[in-house]
Design an enzyme around this catalytic site. Structure first.
Site, PDB file in Angstrom:
ATOM      1  CG  HIS A   1      31.181  42.615  27.343  1.00 47.89           C
ATOM      2  ND1 HIS A   1      32.522  42.363  27.828  1.00 47.89           N
ATOM      3  CD2 HIS A   1      31.043  41.799  26.438  1.00 47.89           C
ATOM      4  CE1 HIS A   1      32.733  41.060  27.197  1.00 47.89           C
ATOM      5  NE2 HIS A   1      32.006  40.690  26.402  1.00 47.89           N
TER       6      HIS A   1
ATOM      7  CG  ASP B   1      17.917  38.184  31.058  1.00 52.99           C
ATOM      8  OD1 ASP B   1      18.822  38.715  31.399  1.00 52.99           O
ATOM      9  OD2 ASP B   1      16.845  38.757  30.678  1.00 52.99           O
TER      10      ASP B   1
ATOM     11  CD  GLU C   1      33.724  31.692  28.670  1.00 50.83           C
ATOM     12  OE1 GLU C   1      34.688  32.521  28.523  1.00 50.83           O
ATOM     13  OE2 GLU C   1      33.932  30.441  28.155  1.00 50.83           O
TER      14      GLU C   1
END
Length: 173
Positions: free
Chosen positions: A151, A127, A83
């Site tokens: 996002h 990152d 995830e």
């Protein structure tokens, strides 16, 4: 709501009783008249999402019963799930509970997310705006990847491009 009905509206055509009338009667069946939405039969993951207070649950974004449609057949299998994005760890706890035999790996840029590690659950600090960070995740050989990280479209597209081929046949992104 409106979104649920998009998936569920059905149209039935029936012949009218009057033989003189050649037009068929049209009946619209919506979610309410058929006992709920198509996705309402997939409720277990959403219940866990509400329990662990993830924003993916029905009381917020309402993704989980749609996810469960695609994920429920993998429930008892052993595999690696990634995830992207950990935030407050709630969805990691949910995934870990739903997939009791899976190894769940959360990926986040925030060092504080390491506190959400536990049984069958690890957190990698990375990152995801950097190609090298994304490519290292391929070594995990995931079966499922959920992207709920920054996002930003550029990050989502990069992750998809670089991680998609890490999935085996039948894998889910």
């Amino acid at each position: 709501g409106f979104i649920d009905n998009i998936y569920f509206q059905k149209i039935y055509f029936t012949q009218k009783d009057n033989d003189d009338d050649e037009l068929a009667e049209i009946k619209y069946m919506n979610a309410e008249s058929m006992g709920g939405t198509f996705f309402s039969r997939f409720a277990e993951l959403d219940e866990l999402g509400r329990k662990y207070q993830t924003d993916k649950a029905g009381n917020f974004h309402n993704y989980l019963n749609k996810y469960e449609l695609f994920l429920n057949n993998l429930r008892d299998r052993e595999f690696v799930m990634i995830e992207l994005g950990v935030f407050n760890g709630s969805s990691l706890r949910m995934w870990n509970s739903y997939f009791s035999n899976a190894h769940v790996v959360g990926v986040d840029i925030d060092d504080k997310c390491k506190e959400f590690e536990g049984k069958n659950c690890d957190v990698i600090i990375a990152d995801l705006s950097k190609k090298e960070s994304i490519l290292k995740l391929k070594e995990l050989h995931p079966l499922i990847i959920v992207d709920d990280a920054s996002h930003l479209w550029s990050h989502q597209i990069s992750a998809l491009i670089y991680l998609y081929d890490a999935l085996p046949s039948g894998g889910i992104y």
